[in-house]
Design a protein around this motif. Sequence first.
Motif, PDB file in Angstrom:
ATOM      1  N   ILE A   6     -11.449  -1.286 -19.473  1.00  0.00           N
ATOM      2  CA  ILE A   6     -11.682  -0.604 -18.192  1.00  0.00           C
ATOM      3  C   ILE A   6     -11.557  -1.642 -17.081  1.00  0.00           C
ATOM      4  CG2 ILE A   6     -13.213   0.905 -16.887  1.00  0.00           C
ATOM      5  CD1 ILE A   6     -14.735   1.481 -19.456  1.00  0.00           C
ATOM      6  N   GLY A   7     -10.547  -1.499 -16.217  1.00  0.00           N
ATOM      7  CA  GLY A   7     -10.356  -2.402 -15.095  1.00  0.00           C
ATOM      8  C   GLY A   7      -9.101  -3.239 -15.235  1.00  0.00           C
ATOM      9  N   SER A  11      -9.512 -10.215 -14.890  1.00  0.00           N
ATOM     10  CA  SER A  11     -10.059 -10.380 -16.243  1.00  0.00           C
ATOM     11  C   SER A  11      -9.536  -9.292 -17.183  1.00  0.00           C
ATOM     12  CB  SER A  11     -11.589 -10.392 -16.219  1.00  0.00           C
ATOM     13  OG  SER A  11     -12.096  -9.126 -15.857  1.00  0.00           O
ATOM     14  N   GLY A  12      -9.363  -8.074 -16.676  1.00  0.00           N
ATOM     15  CA  GLY A  12      -8.879  -6.970 -17.516  1.00  0.00           C
ATOM     16  C   GLY A  12      -7.449  -7.202 -17.979  1.00  0.00           C
ATOM     17  N   LYS A  39      -7.052  -6.599  -5.894  1.00  0.00           N
ATOM     18  CA  LYS A  39      -7.871  -7.646  -5.274  1.00  0.00           C
ATOM     19  C   LYS A  39      -7.152  -9.003  -5.343  1.00  0.00           C
ATOM     20  CE  LYS A  39     -12.499  -7.622  -5.666  1.00  0.00           C
ATOM     21  NZ  LYS A  39     -13.779  -7.880  -6.370  1.00  0.00           N
ATOM     22  N   THR A  43      -6.393 -12.621  -2.665  1.00  0.00           N
ATOM     23  CA  THR A  43      -7.104 -13.878  -2.925  1.00  0.00           C
ATOM     24  C   THR A  43      -6.407 -15.070  -2.258  1.00  0.00           C
ATOM     25  OG1 THR A  43      -5.910 -14.153  -5.012  1.00  0.00           O
ATOM     26  CG2 THR A  43      -8.092 -13.134  -5.140  1.00  0.00           C
ATOM     27  N   PHE A 128      -6.864   6.111 -13.307  1.00  0.00           N
ATOM     28  CA  PHE A 128      -7.832   6.558 -14.320  1.00  0.00           C
ATOM     29  C   PHE A 128      -9.193   5.962 -13.939  1.00  0.00           C
ATOM     30  CE2 PHE A 128      -8.130   7.981 -18.910  1.00  0.00           C
ATOM     31  CZ  PHE A 128      -9.515   7.868 -18.999  1.00  0.00           C
ATOM     32  N   GLY A 159     -15.128  -5.683 -12.718  1.00  0.00           N
ATOM     33  CA  GLY A 159     -15.359  -6.521 -11.547  1.00  0.00           C
ATOM     34  C   GLY A 159     -16.739  -6.289 -10.963  1.00  0.00           C
ATOM     35  N   GLY A 167     -11.722  -2.749  -3.768  1.00  0.00           N
ATOM     36  CA  GLY A 167     -11.996  -2.140  -5.076  1.00  0.00           C
ATOM     37  C   GLY A 167     -13.326  -2.541  -5.681  1.00  0.00           C
ATOM     38  N   ALA A 171     -19.421   0.379 -10.317  1.00  0.00           N
ATOM     39  CA  ALA A 171     -19.040   1.106 -11.537  1.00  0.00           C
ATOM     40  C   ALA A 171     -19.385   0.359 -12.828  1.00  0.00           C
ATOM     41  CB  ALA A 171     -17.541   1.426 -11.507  1.00  0.00           C
ATOM     42  N   ALA A 342     -17.750 -10.334   1.236  1.00  0.00           N
ATOM     43  CA  ALA A 342     -17.993 -11.408   0.262  1.00  0.00           C
ATOM     44  C   ALA A 342     -16.822 -11.541  -0.709  1.00  0.00           C
ATOM     45  CB  ALA A 342     -19.266 -11.122  -0.521  1.00  0.00           C
ATOM     46  N   VAL A 344     -17.313 -12.912  -3.768  1.00  0.00           N
ATOM     47  CA  VAL A 344     -17.824 -12.753  -5.125  1.00  0.00           C
ATOM     48  C   VAL A 344     -19.262 -12.242  -5.095  1.00  0.00           C
ATOM     49  CG1 VAL A 344     -18.686 -15.125  -5.461  1.00  0.00           C
ATOM     50  CG2 VAL A 344     -17.787 -13.882  -7.412  1.00  0.00           C
ATOM     51  N   GLU A 372     -16.290 -10.668 -13.294  1.00  0.00           N
ATOM     52  CA  GLU A 372     -17.358 -10.709 -12.287  1.00  0.00           C
ATOM     53  C   GLU A 372     -18.507  -9.749 -12.568  1.00  0.00           C
ATOM     54  OE1 GLU A 372     -15.634 -10.969  -8.284  1.00  0.00           O
ATOM     55  OE2 GLU A 372     -17.442  -9.957  -7.568  1.00  0.00           O
ATOM     56  N   GLY A 382     -11.156 -21.472  -6.556  1.00  0.00           N
ATOM     57  CA  GLY A 382     -10.440 -21.116  -7.786  1.00  0.00           C
ATOM     58  C   GLY A 382     -11.351 -20.927  -8.987  1.00  0.00           C
ATOM     59  N   ASN A 384     -13.729 -18.698  -9.511  1.00  0.00           N
ATOM     60  CA  ASN A 384     -14.014 -17.316  -9.945  1.00  0.00           C
ATOM     61  C   ASN A 384     -12.843 -16.719 -10.715  1.00  0.00           C
ATOM     62  OD1 ASN A 384     -16.774 -16.672  -9.043  1.00  0.00           O
ATOM     63  ND2 ASN A 384     -15.921 -17.450  -7.122  1.00  0.00           N
ATOM     64  N   LEU A 385     -11.632 -17.056 -10.298  1.00  0.00           N
ATOM     65  CA  LEU A 385     -10.494 -16.561 -11.078  1.00  0.00           C
ATOM     66  C   LEU A 385     -10.420 -17.280 -12.415  1.00  0.00           C
ATOM     67  CD1 LEU A 385      -7.837 -15.816  -8.324  1.00  0.00           C
ATOM     68  CD2 LEU A 385      -8.937 -14.199  -9.876  1.00  0.00           C
TER      69      LEU A 385
HETATM   70  C1  LIG Z   1     -10.845 -11.609  -0.253  1.00  0.00           C
HETATM   71  C2  LIG Z   1     -11.081 -12.306  -1.562  1.00  0.00           C
HETATM   72  C3  LIG Z   1     -10.477 -13.525  -1.804  1.00  0.00           C
HETATM   73  C4  LIG Z   1     -10.699 -14.190  -3.025  1.00  0.00           C
HETATM   74  N1  LIG Z   1     -10.050 -15.362  -3.245  1.00  0.00           N
HETATM   75  C5  LIG Z   1     -10.250 -16.003  -4.431  1.00  0.00           C
HETATM   76  C6  LIG Z   1      -9.501 -17.179  -4.740  1.00  0.00           C
HETATM   77  O1  LIG Z   1      -8.595 -17.606  -3.986  1.00  0.00           O
HETATM   78  N2  LIG Z   1      -9.785 -17.818  -5.917  1.00  0.00           N
HETATM   79  C7  LIG Z   1     -10.723 -17.355  -6.785  1.00  0.00           C
HETATM   80  O2  LIG Z   1     -10.951 -17.983  -7.832  1.00  0.00           O
HETATM   81  N3  LIG Z   1     -11.382 -16.208  -6.547  1.00  0.00           N
HETATM   82  C8  LIG Z   1     -11.162 -15.514  -5.410  1.00  0.00           C
HETATM   83  N4  LIG Z   1     -11.816 -14.336  -5.177  1.00  0.00           N
HETATM   84  C9  LIG Z   1     -12.696 -13.796  -6.242  1.00  0.00           C
HETATM   85  C10 LIG Z   1     -11.865 -13.156  -7.360  1.00  0.00           C
HETATM   86  O3  LIG Z   1     -10.854 -12.362  -6.797  1.00  0.00           O
HETATM   87  C11 LIG Z   1     -12.734 -12.300  -8.288  1.00  0.00           C
HETATM   88  O4  LIG Z   1     -13.850 -13.031  -8.730  1.00  0.00           O
HETATM   89  C12 LIG Z   1     -11.926 -11.812  -9.488  1.00  0.00           C
HETATM   90  O5  LIG Z   1     -10.858 -11.002  -9.047  1.00  0.00           O
HETATM   91  C13 LIG Z   1     -12.793 -11.024 -10.447  1.00  0.00           C
HETATM   92  O6  LIG Z   1     -11.991 -10.527 -11.481  1.00  0.00           O
HETATM   93  P1  LIG Z   1     -12.441  -9.222 -12.291  1.00  0.00           P
HETATM   94  O7  LIG Z   1     -11.341  -8.886 -13.224  1.00  0.00           O
HETATM   95  O8  LIG Z   1     -13.797  -9.413 -12.824  1.00  0.00           O
HETATM   96  O9  LIG Z   1     -12.565  -8.092 -11.176  1.00  0.00           O
HETATM   97  P2  LIG Z   1     -11.456  -7.461 -10.228  1.00  0.00           P
HETATM   98  O10 LIG Z   1     -10.339  -8.395 -10.030  1.00  0.00           O
HETATM   99  O11 LIG Z   1     -12.204  -6.969  -9.045  1.00  0.00           O
HETATM  100  O12 LIG Z   1     -10.901  -6.223 -11.063  1.00  0.00           O
HETATM  101  C14 LIG Z   1     -11.701  -5.132 -11.426  1.00  0.00           C
HETATM  102  C15 LIG Z   1     -10.794  -3.928 -11.547  1.00  0.00           C
HETATM  103  O13 LIG Z   1     -11.505  -2.857 -12.153  1.00  0.00           O
HETATM  104  C16 LIG Z   1     -11.158  -1.652 -11.524  1.00  0.00           C
HETATM  105  N5  LIG Z   1     -12.242  -0.683 -11.779  1.00  0.00           N
HETATM  106  C17 LIG Z   1     -13.517  -0.757 -11.339  1.00  0.00           C
HETATM  107  N6  LIG Z   1     -14.221   0.306 -11.774  1.00  0.00           N
HETATM  108  C18 LIG Z   1     -13.377   1.059 -12.509  1.00  0.00           C
HETATM  109  C19 LIG Z   1     -13.519   2.288 -13.214  1.00  0.00           C
HETATM  110  N7  LIG Z   1     -14.684   2.946 -13.242  1.00  0.00           N
HETATM  111  N8  LIG Z   1     -12.457   2.797 -13.872  1.00  0.00           N
HETATM  112  C20 LIG Z   1     -11.250   2.133 -13.855  1.00  0.00           C
HETATM  113  N9  LIG Z   1     -11.070   0.973 -13.186  1.00  0.00           N
HETATM  114  C21 LIG Z   1     -12.110   0.435 -12.527  1.00  0.00           C
HETATM  115  C22 LIG Z   1     -11.009  -2.054 -10.073  1.00  0.00           C
HETATM  116  O14 LIG Z   1     -10.236  -1.119  -9.356  1.00  0.00           O
HETATM  117  C23 LIG Z   1     -10.339  -3.415 -10.201  1.00  0.00           C
HETATM  118  O15 LIG Z   1      -8.933  -3.328 -10.193  1.00  0.00           O
HETATM  119  C24 LIG Z   1     -11.593 -13.628  -3.997  1.00  0.00           C
HETATM  120  C25 LIG Z   1     -12.178 -12.410  -3.742  1.00  0.00           C
HETATM  121  C26 LIG Z   1     -11.941 -11.734  -2.555  1.00  0.00           C
HETATM  122  C27 LIG Z   1     -12.596 -10.402  -2.314  1.00  0.00           C
END
Ligand SMILES: Cc1cc2nc3c(=O)[nH]c(=O)nc-3n(C[C@H](O)[C@H](O)[C@H](O)COP(=O)(O)OP(=O)(O)OC[C@H]3O[C@@H](n4cnc5c(N)ncnc54)[C@H](O)[C@@H]3O)c2cc1C
Length: 404
Positions: A6-7, A11-12, A39, A43, A128, A159, A167, A171, A342, A344, A372, A382, A384-385
């Motif tokens: 999911i997502g 990370s997904g 998202k 970044t 979805f 996330g 996004g 959830a 924010a 993160v 996240e 970098g 958090n990614l």
């Molecule tokens: C403006 C901004 C700039 C950033 N710049 C950096 C950077 O340069 N370097 C860095 O290391 N980090 C950066 N970050 C942080 C980094 O982007 C996040 O920590 C990282 O994307 C988290 O990855 P994730 O897969 O956990 O979540 P996300 O990338 O947020 O992905 C989660 C996904 O799950 C989907 N989702 C959520 N709920 C549901 C559901 N119920 N059903 C289906 N899909 C769902 C969402 O739509 C989303 O696409 C930045 C963040 C922001 C907001």
Amino acid sequence: MVIGIIGGGASGMAAALSAAENPNAKVILMERQARVGRKLLATGNGRCNLTNMHAAQRGYHGDDAHFSDCAIAQFDPASVREWFAKLGLYTVIEESGRVYPYSDQANSVVDVLRLALMQENIELKTGFDVQKIRVQDGKFCVSGEEESVICDKLIVACGGLAGTKLGGSMAGYKLLGKLSHKSTRLRPALVQLKCNWSALASLKGVRANANVQILRDGALFAQSRGEVQFTEYGLSGPVIFEISRDVGFGEGKWECRLDMLAQWSEQMLFDELIRRKQRDLPTDELLTGILHNRLGRVITKAVGISANQASSMLTDAQLQSLAHAVKDFVICVTEPMGMDCAQVTAGGVCTDQFDPQTMQSRLVPGLYACGEVLDVDGDCGGYNLQWAWSSGRCAGLHAGKENV
Ligand SMILES: Cc1cc2nc3c(=O)[nH]c(=O)nc-3n(C[C@H](O)[C@H](O)[C@H](O)COP(=O)(O)OP(=O)(O)OC[C@H]3O[C@@H](n4cnc5c(N)ncnc54)[C@H](O)[C@@H]3O)c2cc1C
């Protein structure tokens, strides 16, 4: 074996590609937005700072600050660069250790991931929006509004709450909460600080290199050094971002103390101001050539020196207070900006309920979480990614193993 994810964020997608390395696994990646990686596109100011070469050594927070160690050791920044190179993305390391795509475009990162997802054993379901997870007879039934997916293993990669316009949502915490997983308090991190100072509007866009101290009820709480950016509402920049997670932490009177000329002592600056007085420089030019012009004027005014005064008439005490203000300027911080601004989320799903070696839930066999949504947040630059790639790869590889 069907593995649901999911997502479709960082990370997904890492989890999906890693799980699909087992050719017998069928991976279903569910993303509620119209496309994956939305998202990610935002970044690094559109450049995507995808990792940091120092990320393995330090830089993570959460109730268990070492929870991330295993996953990051298994898939460290150098491995992330190699993995992306295999996907077709060339990256460069900046002096600070930050890694960016050679193209300098975040969409290159999303594109190589999107193209890699186009393989036989990965099914991508965009639009979805998962609303419910039911566990029955060791399988997971994952339901959106119109459709359900049955899978043997499930990875929650929804996330965090940060970046709501891109996004970020509750959830993941809610879905995992329904499966008995608790979360810690959520707070915005890597975010601007709102300040109460009427002169801010005139400083919008100004940058200064400063030593920054954050005081809580007069006591030193955190400190850092680097570029501070003045905004309409307060303070921004990497050094402020780093400190911001602590300000979200609790009550009290918060202040930000700036030393805007750290390489000079107050006495050196005072002596220089005496020389400028002897040249009878206009008072609003007293700091010209030392600080940004607008910043110099605002500080001069803030200590009560009027632009109409002749500098030859200024007293030593006035020049001393001007030198002191440059070295020790105190601004009242009201609060961090909200989750929408924010980068993160600090806090998240409690990590003691997950195995750090595999990202598998200790409560529900076959359930994994990454990114996240977990109570892990990293420093600016970098980190958090890197956590998203490492935890996603760890969850995907382990979920992809058949007999676990
Ligand atoms: C403006 C901004 C700039 C950033 N710049 C950096 C950077 O340069 N370097 C860095 O290391 N980090 C950066 N970050 C942080 C980094 O982007 C996040 O920590 C990282 O994307 C988290 O990855 P994730 O897969 O956990 O979540 P996300 O990338 O947020 O992905 C989660 C996904 O799950 C989907 N989702 C959520 N709920 C549901 C559901 N119920 N059903 C289906 N899909 C769902 C969402 O739509 C989303 O696409 C930045 C963040 C922001 C907001």
